[in-house]
Design a protein around this motif. Structure first.
Motif, PDB file in Angstrom:
ATOM      1  N   UNK A  64       0.839  -1.190   0.053  1.00  0.00           N
ATOM      2  CA  UNK A  64      -0.122   0.014   0.049  1.00  0.00           C
ATOM      3  C   UNK A  64       1.005   1.501   0.009  1.00  0.00           C
ATOM      4  N   UNK A  65       1.847   1.083   0.845  1.00  0.00           N
ATOM      5  CA  UNK A  65       2.794   2.300   0.793  1.00  0.00           C
ATOM      6  C   UNK A  65       3.478   2.548  -0.448  1.00  0.00           C
ATOM      7  N   UNK A  66       4.009   1.650  -0.903  1.00  0.00           N
ATOM      8  CA  UNK A  66       4.647   1.569  -2.436  1.00  0.00           C
ATOM      9  C   UNK A  66       3.645   2.149  -3.432  1.00  0.00           C
ATOM     10  N   UNK A  67       2.569   1.687  -3.140  1.00  0.00           N
ATOM     11  CA  UNK A  67       1.335   1.998  -4.307  1.00  0.00           C
ATOM     12  C   UNK A  67       0.975   3.229  -4.184  1.00  0.00           C
ATOM     13  N   UNK A  68       1.149   4.006  -2.959  1.00  0.00           N
ATOM     14  CA  UNK A  68       0.636   5.286  -2.929  1.00  0.00           C
ATOM     15  C   UNK A  68       1.934   6.230  -3.561  1.00  0.00           C
ATOM     16  N   UNK A  69       3.013   5.841  -3.492  1.00  0.00           N
ATOM     17  CA  UNK A  69       4.238   6.569  -4.186  1.00  0.00           C
ATOM     18  C   UNK A  69       4.065   6.316  -5.717  1.00  0.00           C
ATOM     19  N   UNK A  70       3.698   5.235  -6.104  1.00  0.00           N
ATOM     20  CA  UNK A  70       3.375   5.110  -7.608  1.00  0.00           C
ATOM     21  C   UNK A  70       2.172   6.132  -8.157  1.00  0.00           C
TER      22      UNK A  70
END
Length: 359
Positions: A64-70
């Motif tokens: 979820x954290x990485x998806x937010x940055x994408x």
């Protein structure tokens, strides 16, 4: 706010979806939780319930954290990655502990020394990196000052003492969450509330950051927005897991989840400069640690003085004391959630009141 919400939604959906899949996989593999003989009799029916559910929580929060940055088209910050270091690093220590319990078919995983070495290694690496990695303004993820709701000017620690202080905080908090575990939904529910509280702290610090506007009462904190992203992702992941972990639990969070989540809470406290405020926000974990320390200390003291050891509580940590008094498990869990919510609200109130004195 869009990245915070997007990361939280992704974490929630992944946690809701991954947890039952993981539970079914562990059941097929026979990876069930062994129950110690001295646990309350109500726990014996939980023998064989799959554990290591923290794997789903950690995976959902990280993705979820990485998806937010994408979604936002940005790179993760040093502060966010350091929280992930604690989350994943201590999660690995907990996973090894859980796996050994299952493979040995008894409630004994890593030896205390091995567990301590693992926790110490992860915490020390975190602490060393946290006072390095300065940004363009020279601000590091953590400060060598002891903090309450911001750095306390007269309490600066040297680098070595700070590492010891960070090690204490990480160990105390991770073990506190671990001790709070043991009843269906207790650890996951309290962590949801605590991470939600830290999301509010981080958003407030971002809106009042000295880097954007040097106003009275502004906060010298590195990457507060990104810390809000990871805090909300963790809150959502814990909330999604709670759907399957509430009584009767289909899967336990295990040491995998409790150690990792506790470490992440400590990391957020250190990097938001709210170290001593964690005593309030995480007061339930303080109580769990204190109940065990008092129980063991009183037991040894009375054995030495009178030859007859005595106990303060019927069993520690404290939630088992109430269970042995006859409280239903669901009653204990909900009341502990209420206490945790009150403490988080009290901590946020103190945080806001302190800002008002500077504005």
């Amino acid at each position: 706010m869009k990245a915070i919400l997007f990361g939280g939604v992704v974490s929630l959906v992944l946690s809701l979806a991954l947890t039952p899949l993981l539970a079914r996989f562990f059941v097929r593999k026979g990876l069930g939780q062994p129950i110690h003989d001295d646990m309350p009799t109500e726990h014996q029916v939980k023998q064989g319930t799959p554990t290591m559910g923290g794997t789903a929580v950690i995976a959902a929060a990280v993705l979820g954290y990485l998806a937010a940055h994408l979604f936002a088209g940005t790179l993760p910050s040093a502060s966010g990655m350091l929280v992930l270091l604690l989350l994943v690093g201590l999660g690995v220590v907990g996973f090894l502990d859980d796996f050994l319990k299952i493979s040995r078919e008894r409630n004994l995983g890593l030896r205390g020394r091995a567990k301590l070495i693992g926790q110490t290694f992860v915490a020390v690496v975190f602490a060393i990196l946290a006072i390095r990695l300065p940004d363009a303004h020279g601000l590091t993820p953590a400060s060598t000052f002891v903090s309450f709701m911001r750095d306390l000017p007269g309490l600066q620690l040297g680098a070595v003492v700070f590492v010891v202080w960070a090690l204490f905080m990480v160990s105390a908090t991770s073990n506190g969450v671990n001790l709070t575990d043991g009843l269906d939904g207790l650890a996951a529910g309290t962590c949801t509330l605590v991470f939600a509280g830290y999301t509010i702290v981080c958003v407030w610090q971002f809106n009042q950051a000295c880097a954007s506007a040097s106003l009275p009462g502004c906060y010298q904190v590195r990457d507060p927005y990104d810390l809000a992203v990871i805090a909300f992702a963790l809150a959502a992941a814990c909330g999604g897991f709670l759907w399957w972990n509430c009584n009767p639990a289909r899967i336990f969070i295990g040491d995998t989840g409790s150690l990792g989540l506790g470490g992440a809470i400590a990391g957020l406290a250190i990097m938001t400069r709210t170290e001593l405020l964690l005593i309030v926000i995480g007061g339930l974990y303080v109580a769990a640690n204190a109940s065990v320390i008092l129980q063991r200390g009183y037991f040894k003291l009375t054995r030495r003085l009178t030859g007859t050891p005595r106990r303060i509580f019927r069993m520690s940590p404290i939630q088992f004391h109430y269970q042995l008094k006859g409280w239903p498990e669901i009653t204990i869990v909900i009341r502990f959630w209420i206490v945790c919510g009150i403490l988080v609200a009290l901590g946020l109130g103190m945080f806001y009141a302190e800002w008002l004195t500077h504005s």
